[in-house]
Design a protein around this motif. Structure first.
Motif, PDB file in Angstrom:
ATOM      1  N   VAL A 141      90.566 -64.841  59.176  1.00 17.49           N
ATOM      2  CA  VAL A 141      89.305 -64.316  58.671  1.00 17.49           C
ATOM      3  C   VAL A 141      88.145 -64.702  59.581  1.00 17.49           C
ATOM      4  O   VAL A 141      87.193 -63.939  59.737  1.00 17.49           O
ATOM      5  CB  VAL A 141      89.068 -64.827  57.223  1.00 17.49           C
ATOM      6  N   GLN A 142      88.222 -65.877  60.211  1.00 11.99           N
ATOM      7  CA  GLN A 142      87.141 -66.355  61.075  1.00 11.99           C
ATOM      8  C   GLN A 142      87.700 -66.646  62.472  1.00 11.99           C
ATOM      9  O   GLN A 142      87.850 -67.806  62.870  1.00 11.99           O
ATOM     10  CB  GLN A 142      86.523 -67.625  60.492  1.00 11.99           C
ATOM     11  N   PRO A 143      88.012 -65.603  63.252  1.00  2.98           N
ATOM     12  CA  PRO A 143      88.666 -65.823  64.536  1.00  2.98           C
ATOM     13  C   PRO A 143      87.806 -66.596  65.534  1.00  2.98           C
ATOM     14  O   PRO A 143      88.336 -67.376  66.327  1.00  2.98           O
ATOM     15  CB  PRO A 143      88.966 -64.415  65.040  1.00  2.98           C
ATOM     16  N   ARG A 144      86.503 -66.409  65.508  1.00  6.22           N
ATOM     17  CA  ARG A 144      85.655 -67.120  66.466  1.00  6.22           C
ATOM     18  C   ARG A 144      85.676 -68.619  66.196  1.00  6.22           C
ATOM     19  O   ARG A 144      85.786 -69.431  67.110  1.00  6.22           O
ATOM     20  CB  ARG A 144      84.216 -66.598  66.393  1.00  6.22           C
ATOM     21  N   ARG A 145      85.588 -68.982  64.939  1.00  8.32           N
ATOM     22  CA  ARG A 145      85.644 -70.399  64.577  1.00  8.32           C
ATOM     23  C   ARG A 145      87.005 -71.002  64.926  1.00  8.32           C
ATOM     24  O   ARG A 145      87.110 -72.132  65.384  1.00  8.32           O
ATOM     25  CB  ARG A 145      85.360 -70.571  63.087  1.00  8.32           C
ATOM     26  N   ALA A 146      88.079 -70.220  64.725  1.00 12.22           N
ATOM     27  CA  ALA A 146      89.423 -70.701  65.048  1.00 12.22           C
ATOM     28  C   ALA A 146      89.565 -70.920  66.554  1.00 12.22           C
ATOM     29  O   ALA A 146      90.166 -71.906  66.990  1.00 12.22           O
ATOM     30  CB  ALA A 146      90.462 -69.702  64.557  1.00 12.22           C
ATOM     31  N   LYS A 147      88.999 -70.014  67.342  1.00 17.32           N
ATOM     32  CA  LYS A 147      89.089 -70.163  68.791  1.00 17.32           C
ATOM     33  C   LYS A 147      88.350 -71.412  69.257  1.00 17.32           C
ATOM     34  O   LYS A 147      88.868 -72.181  70.078  1.00 17.32           O
ATOM     35  CB  LYS A 147      88.507 -68.929  69.479  1.00 17.32           C
ATOM     36  N   THR A 148      87.145 -71.634  68.742  1.00 16.91           N
ATOM     37  CA  THR A 148      86.407 -72.836  69.157  1.00 16.91           C
ATOM     38  C   THR A 148      87.123 -74.099  68.704  1.00 16.91           C
ATOM     39  O   THR A 148      87.126 -75.100  69.416  1.00 16.91           O
ATOM     40  CB  THR A 148      84.964 -72.820  68.619  1.00 16.91           C
ATOM     41  N   ALA A 149      87.755 -74.050  67.531  1.00 17.41           N
ATOM     42  CA  ALA A 149      88.505 -75.214  67.053  1.00 17.41           C
ATOM     43  C   ALA A 149      89.704 -75.481  67.969  1.00 17.41           C
ATOM     44  O   ALA A 149      90.002 -76.638  68.284  1.00 17.41           O
ATOM     45  CB  ALA A 149      88.966 -74.994  65.621  1.00 17.41           C
TER      46      ALA A 149
END
Length: 84
Positions: A63-71
């Protein structure tokens, strides 16, 4: 709408001086009369909880791919700088 003092809350948490365990007691809460939980049951519940947690993380990552990528990038940086 009645005043706050006149409303009655029938739940046990509304009663002052009630211990936390007594407030939580319900039909599915293990009590003193229940037999002790076995290690197998505890491991089964823990495994189910961990599966649910992993599923929730995967859903959040979708649902939050940008947040997952930064994580992921942050985790990779931590791993590169970690000293054994």
């Amino acid at each position: 709408m009645p005043d706050r003092e006149t409303r009655k809350d029938p739940s046990p948490r509304a009663q002052p001086g009630t211990p936390y365990t007594a407030r939580r007691a319900g039909p599915n809460t293990p009590g003193a009369s229940d037999p002790p939980e076995t290690d197998a049951e505890r491991r089964r519940r823990r495994a189910q909880f961990l599966r649910d947690l992993a599923e929730a993380r995967e859903l959040r990552d979708r649902v939050q791919p940008r947040r997952a990528k930064t994580a992921r990038l942050r985790h990779a940086m931590r791993m590169r700088t970690f000293r054994w």
